[in-house]
Design a protein around this motif. Structure first.
Motif, PDB file in Angstrom:
ATOM      1  N   MET A   1      -4.995  15.823  -5.298  1.00 11.45           N
ATOM      2  CA  MET A   1      -4.603  14.479  -5.601  1.00 11.45           C
ATOM      3  C   MET A   1      -4.270  13.716  -4.328  1.00 11.45           C
ATOM      4  N   GLU A   2      -3.684  14.383  -3.334  1.00 16.82           N
ATOM      5  CA  GLU A   2      -3.402  13.739  -2.061  1.00 16.82           C
ATOM      6  C   GLU A   2      -4.700  13.338  -1.355  1.00 16.82           C
ATOM      7  N   HIS A   3      -5.700  14.229  -1.435  1.00 19.60           N
ATOM      8  CA  HIS A   3      -7.009  13.924  -0.838  1.00 19.60           C
ATOM      9  C   HIS A   3      -7.566  12.640  -1.441  1.00 19.60           C
ATOM     10  N   ALA A   4      -7.561  12.581  -2.769  1.00 16.51           N
ATOM     11  CA  ALA A   4      -8.142  11.447  -3.485  1.00 16.51           C
ATOM     12  C   ALA A   4      -7.407  10.156  -3.157  1.00 16.51           C
ATOM     13  N   LEU A   5      -6.095  10.208  -3.116  1.00 18.81           N
ATOM     14  CA  LEU A   5      -5.306   9.008  -2.847  1.00 18.81           C
ATOM     15  C   LEU A   5      -5.556   8.503  -1.431  1.00 18.81           C
ATOM     16  N   LEU A   6      -5.548   9.385  -0.460  1.00 15.16           N
ATOM     17  CA  LEU A   6      -5.786   8.971   0.927  1.00 15.16           C
ATOM     18  C   LEU A   6      -7.197   8.421   1.087  1.00 15.16           C
ATOM     19  N   TYR A   7      -8.172   9.099   0.508  1.00 16.51           N
ATOM     20  CA  TYR A   7      -9.560   8.649   0.606  1.00 16.51           C
ATOM     21  C   TYR A   7      -9.715   7.256  -0.005  1.00 16.51           C
ATOM     22  N   ALA A   8      -9.166   7.057  -1.201  1.00 16.01           N
ATOM     23  CA  ALA A   8      -9.264   5.760  -1.874  1.00 16.01           C
ATOM     24  C   ALA A   8      -8.502   4.688  -1.091  1.00 16.01           C
ATOM     25  N   PHE A   9      -7.376   5.049  -0.501  1.00 14.25           N
ATOM     26  CA  PHE A   9      -6.612   4.112   0.342  1.00 14.25           C
ATOM     27  C   PHE A   9      -7.471   3.651   1.516  1.00 14.25           C
ATOM     28  N   LEU A  10      -8.099   4.604   2.196  1.00 12.39           N
ATOM     29  CA  LEU A  10      -8.930   4.248   3.355  1.00 12.39           C
ATOM     30  C   LEU A  10     -10.122   3.395   2.925  1.00 12.39           C
ATOM     31  N   GLN A  11     -10.713   3.697   1.778  1.00 11.25           N
ATOM     32  CA  GLN A  11     -11.823   2.888   1.262  1.00 11.25           C
ATOM     33  C   GLN A  11     -11.373   1.455   0.984  1.00 11.25           C
ATOM     34  N   ALA A  12     -10.169   1.295   0.453  1.00 11.26           N
ATOM     35  CA  ALA A  12      -9.663  -0.021   0.063  1.00 11.26           C
ATOM     36  C   ALA A  12      -9.068  -0.807   1.229  1.00 11.26           C
ATOM     37  N   SER A  13      -8.812  -0.140   2.343  1.00 12.81           N
ATOM     38  CA  SER A  13      -8.153  -0.784   3.476  1.00 12.81           C
ATOM     39  C   SER A  13      -9.052  -1.796   4.163  1.00 12.81           C
ATOM     40  N   SER A  14      -8.414  -2.868   4.602  1.00 14.77           N
ATOM     41  CA  SER A  14      -9.152  -3.834   5.407  1.00 14.77           C
ATOM     42  C   SER A  14      -9.247  -3.285   6.831  1.00 14.77           C
ATOM     43  N   ASP A  15     -10.141  -3.804   7.594  1.00 19.27           N
ATOM     44  CA  ASP A  15     -10.289  -3.447   9.002  1.00 19.27           C
ATOM     45  C   ASP A  15     -10.517  -1.948   9.215  1.00 19.27           C
ATOM     46  N   CYS A  16     -11.346  -1.362   8.388  1.00 20.07           N
ATOM     47  CA  CYS A  16     -11.684   0.056   8.512  1.00 20.07           C
ATOM     48  C   CYS A  16     -12.973   0.167   9.327  1.00 20.07           C
ATOM     49  N   LYS A  17     -12.872   0.662  10.554  1.00 23.33           N
ATOM     50  CA  LYS A  17     -14.013   0.710  11.466  1.00 23.33           C
ATOM     51  C   LYS A  17     -14.747   2.047  11.431  1.00 23.33           C
TER      52      LYS A  17
ATOM     53  N   VAL B   1      -6.149   6.314  -9.568  1.00 20.43           N
ATOM     54  CA  VAL B   1      -6.015   6.559  -8.127  1.00 20.43           C
ATOM     55  C   VAL B   1      -6.500   5.344  -7.345  1.00 20.43           C
ATOM     56  N   ARG B   2      -7.646   4.786  -7.725  1.00 18.79           N
ATOM     57  CA  ARG B   2      -8.193   3.617  -7.015  1.00 18.79           C
ATOM     58  C   ARG B   2      -7.256   2.409  -7.094  1.00 18.79           C
ATOM     59  N   ILE B   3      -6.687   2.176  -8.264  1.00 17.60           N
ATOM     60  CA  ILE B   3      -5.774   1.042  -8.444  1.00 17.60           C
ATOM     61  C   ILE B   3      -4.534   1.213  -7.574  1.00 17.60           C
ATOM     62  N   ILE B   4      -3.937   2.391  -7.631  1.00 13.04           N
ATOM     63  CA  ILE B   4      -2.738   2.651  -6.834  1.00 13.04           C
ATOM     64  C   ILE B   4      -3.068   2.583  -5.342  1.00 13.04           C
ATOM     65  N   ALA B   5      -4.194   3.165  -4.947  1.00  9.11           N
ATOM     66  CA  ALA B   5      -4.595   3.133  -3.536  1.00  9.11           C
ATOM     67  C   ALA B   5      -4.803   1.703  -3.056  1.00  9.11           C
ATOM     68  N   ALA B   6      -5.390   0.860  -3.894  1.00  9.50           N
ATOM     69  CA  ALA B   6      -5.604  -0.548  -3.515  1.00  9.50           C
ATOM     70  C   ALA B   6      -4.265  -1.265  -3.344  1.00  9.50           C
ATOM     71  N   GLN B   7      -3.311  -0.979  -4.224  1.00  8.59           N
ATOM     72  CA  GLN B   7      -1.978  -1.576  -4.096  1.00  8.59           C
ATOM     73  C   GLN B   7      -1.303  -1.105  -2.813  1.00  8.59           C
ATOM     74  N   LEU B   8      -1.417   0.196  -2.521  1.00  5.77           N
ATOM     75  CA  LEU B   8      -0.824   0.739  -1.298  1.00  5.77           C
ATOM     76  C   LEU B   8      -1.520   0.170  -0.057  1.00  5.77           C
ATOM     77  N   ALA B   9      -2.827  -0.058  -0.146  1.00  8.39           N
ATOM     78  CA  ALA B   9      -3.575  -0.624   0.986  1.00  8.39           C
ATOM     79  C   ALA B   9      -3.102  -2.049   1.287  1.00  8.39           C
ATOM     80  N   GLU B  10      -2.769  -2.815   0.254  1.00  7.02           N
ATOM     81  CA  GLU B  10      -2.226  -4.165   0.473  1.00  7.02           C
ATOM     82  C   GLU B  10      -0.906  -4.095   1.227  1.00  7.02           C
ATOM     83  N   ILE B  11      -0.047  -3.172   0.826  1.00  2.40           N
ATOM     84  CA  ILE B  11       1.230  -2.976   1.528  1.00  2.40           C
ATOM     85  C   ILE B  11       0.943  -2.509   2.956  1.00  2.40           C
ATOM     86  N   GLY B  12      -0.028  -1.607   3.079  1.00  2.00           N
ATOM     87  CA  GLY B  12      -0.398  -1.085   4.389  1.00  2.00           C
ATOM     88  C   GLY B  12      -0.872  -2.171   5.335  1.00  2.00           C
ATOM     89  N   ASP B  13      -1.590  -3.167   4.814  1.00  2.00           N
ATOM     90  CA  ASP B  13      -2.034  -4.272   5.653  1.00  2.00           C
ATOM     91  C   ASP B  13      -0.843  -5.039   6.229  1.00  2.00           C
TER      92      ASP B  13
END
Length: 181
Positions: A1-17, A72-84
């Motif tokens: 589950m940690e793998h999936a959350l981190l992966y989805a977070f990185l996918q949803a993150s802005s400025d991912c090079k 997982v995708r929904i939560i990761a997207a929410q976390l990615a917004e906070i991460g930005d």
């Protein structure tokens, strides 16, 4: 589950090079998708219901309840917004120090996880936040992963594994609660 959350977070993150390297994690079997739930490597055994679901904790396979991909995708997207928002607060020096640790092949995985933990805890104290401490630490760990991989994409696999290990050790119960809500 940690793998999936981190992966989805990185996918949803802005400025991912490092999108190309991120997709290679999936092609290498580090994160894969089966029947609406994520699974995490080829060694995870097929369960009686036909799904694979589990995570490695201290090198031991631990099975989780099925992890719904959409949740997982929904939560990761929410976390990615906070991460930005947090992204701007993280000084380049912190990221560059961690990059150097990841490049140092003399450091064990445990030592690098400890360095990651120290960086996350230091940032959590320095960044004013009105959110739960665990949530802030989770987002900070994932943002650091993104920033390190943006700095040096070739480190993605090592950083990803270290972050998953850190999150599994420090924040697993929080993630389980978060996914149930």
């Amino acid at each position: 589950m940690e793998h999936a959350l981190l992966y989805a977070f990185l996918q949803a993150s802005s400025d991912c090079k490092f999108r190309e390297q991120l997709h290679s994690l999936q092609s290498q079997g580090i994160v894969s998708f089966v029947k609406g739930s994520y699974c995490y490597d080829d060694e995870v055994e097929l369960q009686t219901d036909g799904n694979r679901s589990g995570h490695l904790q201290n090198g031991e396979l631990v099975f989780d309840p099925q992890v719904n991909e959409e949740v997982v995708r929904i939560i990761a997207a929410q976390l990615a917004e906070i991460g930005d928002q947090f992204d701007k607060e993280i000084k380049a020096r912190v990221v560059n120090d961690l990059v150097q640790h990841f490049l140092n092949e003399n450091l064990s995985g445990e030592e690098i996880t400890q360095r990651m933990s120290e960086a996350v805890e230091g940032l959590a104290r320095a960044i004013p936040s009105d959110m739960e401490q665990e949530k802030a630490m989770l987002v900070l760990a994932m943002v650091l992963t993104k920033k390190i991989a943006n700095t040096m994409p070739s480190l993605l696999q090592r950083v990803f594994s270290t972050t998953v290990n850190y999150i599994s050790q420090q924040l697993h119960n929080y993630i389980v609660r978060m996914l149930r809500e």
